[in-house]
Scaffold this motif. Sequence first.
Motif, PDB file in Angstrom:
ATOM      1  N   TRP A  35       0.918  -1.194  -0.054  1.00  0.00           N
ATOM      2  CA  TRP A  35       0.009   0.014   0.026  1.00  0.00           C
ATOM      3  C   TRP A  35       0.693   1.244  -0.088  1.00  0.00           C
ATOM      4  O   TRP A  35       0.406   2.379  -0.646  1.00  0.00           O
ATOM      5  CB  TRP A  35      -0.920   0.187   1.096  1.00  0.00           C
ATOM      6  CG  TRP A  35      -1.765  -1.130   1.335  1.00  0.00           C
ATOM      7  CD1 TRP A  35      -2.432  -1.699   0.157  1.00  0.00           C
ATOM      8  CD2 TRP A  35      -2.471  -1.577   2.452  1.00  0.00           C
ATOM      9  NE1 TRP A  35      -3.503  -2.525   0.964  1.00  0.00           N
ATOM     10  CE2 TRP A  35      -3.388  -2.612   1.919  1.00  0.00           C
ATOM     11  CE3 TRP A  35      -2.397  -1.442   3.827  1.00  0.00           C
ATOM     12  CZ2 TRP A  35      -4.394  -3.293   3.000  1.00  0.00           C
ATOM     13  CZ3 TRP A  35      -3.092  -2.059   4.649  1.00  0.00           C
ATOM     14  CH2 TRP A  35      -4.151  -2.990   4.121  1.00  0.00           C
ATOM     15  N   LEU A  36       2.243   1.083   0.725  1.00  0.00           N
ATOM     16  CA  LEU A  36       2.866   2.238   0.995  1.00  0.00           C
ATOM     17  C   LEU A  36       3.569   2.487  -0.467  1.00  0.00           C
ATOM     18  O   LEU A  36       3.760   3.618  -0.863  1.00  0.00           O
ATOM     19  CB  LEU A  36       3.899   1.945   2.180  1.00  0.00           C
ATOM     20  CG  LEU A  36       4.559   3.300   2.586  1.00  0.00           C
ATOM     21  CD1 LEU A  36       3.683   4.427   2.882  1.00  0.00           C
ATOM     22  CD2 LEU A  36       5.418   2.962   3.870  1.00  0.00           C
ATOM     23  N   ASP A  38       2.374   1.895  -3.380  1.00  0.00           N
ATOM     24  CA  ASP A  38       1.549   2.209  -4.231  1.00  0.00           C
ATOM     25  C   ASP A  38       1.397   3.784  -4.112  1.00  0.00           C
ATOM     26  O   ASP A  38       1.241   4.860  -4.943  1.00  0.00           O
ATOM     27  CB  ASP A  38       0.198   1.614  -4.090  1.00  0.00           C
ATOM     28  CG  ASP A  38      -0.610   2.199  -5.124  1.00  0.00           C
ATOM     29  OD1 ASP A  38      -0.648   1.930  -6.292  1.00  0.00           O
ATOM     30  OD2 ASP A  38      -1.611   2.648  -4.697  1.00  0.00           O
ATOM     31  N   GLU A  39       1.451   4.118  -2.720  1.00  0.00           N
ATOM     32  CA  GLU A  39       1.031   5.590  -2.468  1.00  0.00           C
ATOM     33  C   GLU A  39       2.292   6.533  -2.849  1.00  0.00           C
ATOM     34  O   GLU A  39       2.378   7.636  -3.356  1.00  0.00           O
ATOM     35  CB  GLU A  39       1.007   5.728  -0.995  1.00  0.00           C
ATOM     36  CG  GLU A  39       0.577   7.270  -0.520  1.00  0.00           C
ATOM     37  CD  GLU A  39      -0.073   7.525   1.121  1.00  0.00           C
ATOM     38  OE1 GLU A  39       0.411   8.290   1.451  1.00  0.00           O
ATOM     39  OE2 GLU A  39      -0.468   6.390   1.535  1.00  0.00           O
ATOM     40  N   TYR A 224      -5.256   2.095   7.624  1.00  0.00           N
ATOM     41  CA  TYR A 224      -4.373   2.647   6.510  1.00  0.00           C
ATOM     42  C   TYR A 224      -4.932   3.797   5.672  1.00  0.00           C
ATOM     43  O   TYR A 224      -4.725   4.759   5.457  1.00  0.00           O
ATOM     44  CB  TYR A 224      -3.889   1.793   5.890  1.00  0.00           C
ATOM     45  CG  TYR A 224      -2.608   2.390   4.675  1.00  0.00           C
ATOM     46  CD1 TYR A 224      -1.460   2.426   4.816  1.00  0.00           C
ATOM     47  CD2 TYR A 224      -3.317   2.821   3.238  1.00  0.00           C
ATOM     48  CE1 TYR A 224      -0.316   3.064   4.072  1.00  0.00           C
ATOM     49  CE2 TYR A 224      -2.375   3.197   2.512  1.00  0.00           C
ATOM     50  CZ  TYR A 224      -1.049   3.138   2.827  1.00  0.00           C
ATOM     51  OH  TYR A 224      -0.154   3.738   1.770  1.00  0.00           O
ATOM     52  N   ARG A 225      -6.201   3.356   5.441  1.00  0.00           N
ATOM     53  CA  ARG A 225      -6.970   4.155   4.421  1.00  0.00           C
ATOM     54  C   ARG A 225      -7.805   5.314   5.137  1.00  0.00           C
ATOM     55  O   ARG A 225      -7.780   6.552   4.444  1.00  0.00           O
ATOM     56  CB  ARG A 225      -8.089   3.329   3.607  1.00  0.00           C
ATOM     57  CG  ARG A 225      -7.640   2.107   2.905  1.00  0.00           C
ATOM     58  CD  ARG A 225      -6.828   2.470   1.392  1.00  0.00           C
ATOM     59  NE  ARG A 225      -6.389   1.138   0.885  1.00  0.00           N
ATOM     60  CZ  ARG A 225      -5.449   1.200   0.011  1.00  0.00           C
ATOM     61  NH1 ARG A 225      -4.861   2.345  -0.499  1.00  0.00           N
ATOM     62  NH2 ARG A 225      -5.073   0.047  -0.586  1.00  0.00           N
ATOM     63  N   LYS A 228      -4.697   7.465   9.073  1.00  0.00           N
ATOM     64  CA  LYS A 228      -3.301   7.164   9.213  1.00  0.00           C
ATOM     65  C   LYS A 228      -2.823   7.923  10.291  1.00  0.00           C
ATOM     66  O   LYS A 228      -3.143   9.166  10.709  1.00  0.00           O
ATOM     67  CB  LYS A 228      -2.433   7.780   8.159  1.00  0.00           C
ATOM     68  CG  LYS A 228      -2.492   6.859   6.889  1.00  0.00           C
ATOM     69  CD  LYS A 228      -1.581   7.323   5.760  1.00  0.00           C
ATOM     70  CE  LYS A 228      -1.560   6.565   4.617  1.00  0.00           C
ATOM     71  NZ  LYS A 228      -2.896   6.728   3.714  1.00  0.00           N
TER      72      LYS A 228
END
Length: 245
Positions: A35-36, A38-39, A224-225, A228
């Motif tokens: 996820w990180l 991707d961000e 996470y979404r 944070k």
Amino acid sequence: MSLELSVDEIIQTLKRSSLTTVLVEGKDDVLIYRWLEDEIGVVNANFFPCGGRDKLMQIYERRSEFPESSVIFVADKDAYVYINPPQEYNEIIWTNGYSIENDLYYGRGIESLLSNDERTIFLKSLNSFVEYYAYEVEKCINQEEYNLRTHPQHIICEIQHEVKQEFLDEINFKKAETEIENNIRENYDVLIRGKSLFALLTRILSKSTRPVKHSKLSLLEQCYRTHKSDKFLELISKIEQKISA
């Protein structure tokens, strides 16, 4: 990248890489780092799960073998959350809490999913677990053999919501120093092993009688979404600063 690569194979891969590599443990927390990645964007860096803490530390010890490669090491603090990491590891970016899961949990916002009755049960089981956990942390601090990996689901009574007396008898439990126990109780989102912390929450939020059930992964994603934490944002900032350095 495969999580089955050996330390030697990973080092050879790092030697050939022209992109900044963020080396992470990736055994249990690989999804969070995906996820990180991707961000932050794979254009800036490649997040490389190496398959566990032991491998990451071995590669760190051999970093002189790839001096031309840009490699950032990110690791869970684990027991170093109770005792400061040795100076020789000062190039590693450590999580703020016990693990990256703790940094996501920090602030306890995810507990808002609990109803009033569920919160009462959660706090009762948490307080009992803290009392037991402090015993293990005290042994860790005193450099004695310790175990912080006991899963709450295996030791907490489903009726009383307390650590089972037979388990405490089995490990010859004795209360830790009050200061240690109080510190863990006040800062449990930082100091209790993240997997144990989410297990304490999931055992309630995944009940078969509950109309909406949550798994650990769904709770992690919500953390996470949707909110944070400051500690997680701080971790992201440290990684981004290293990438752009």
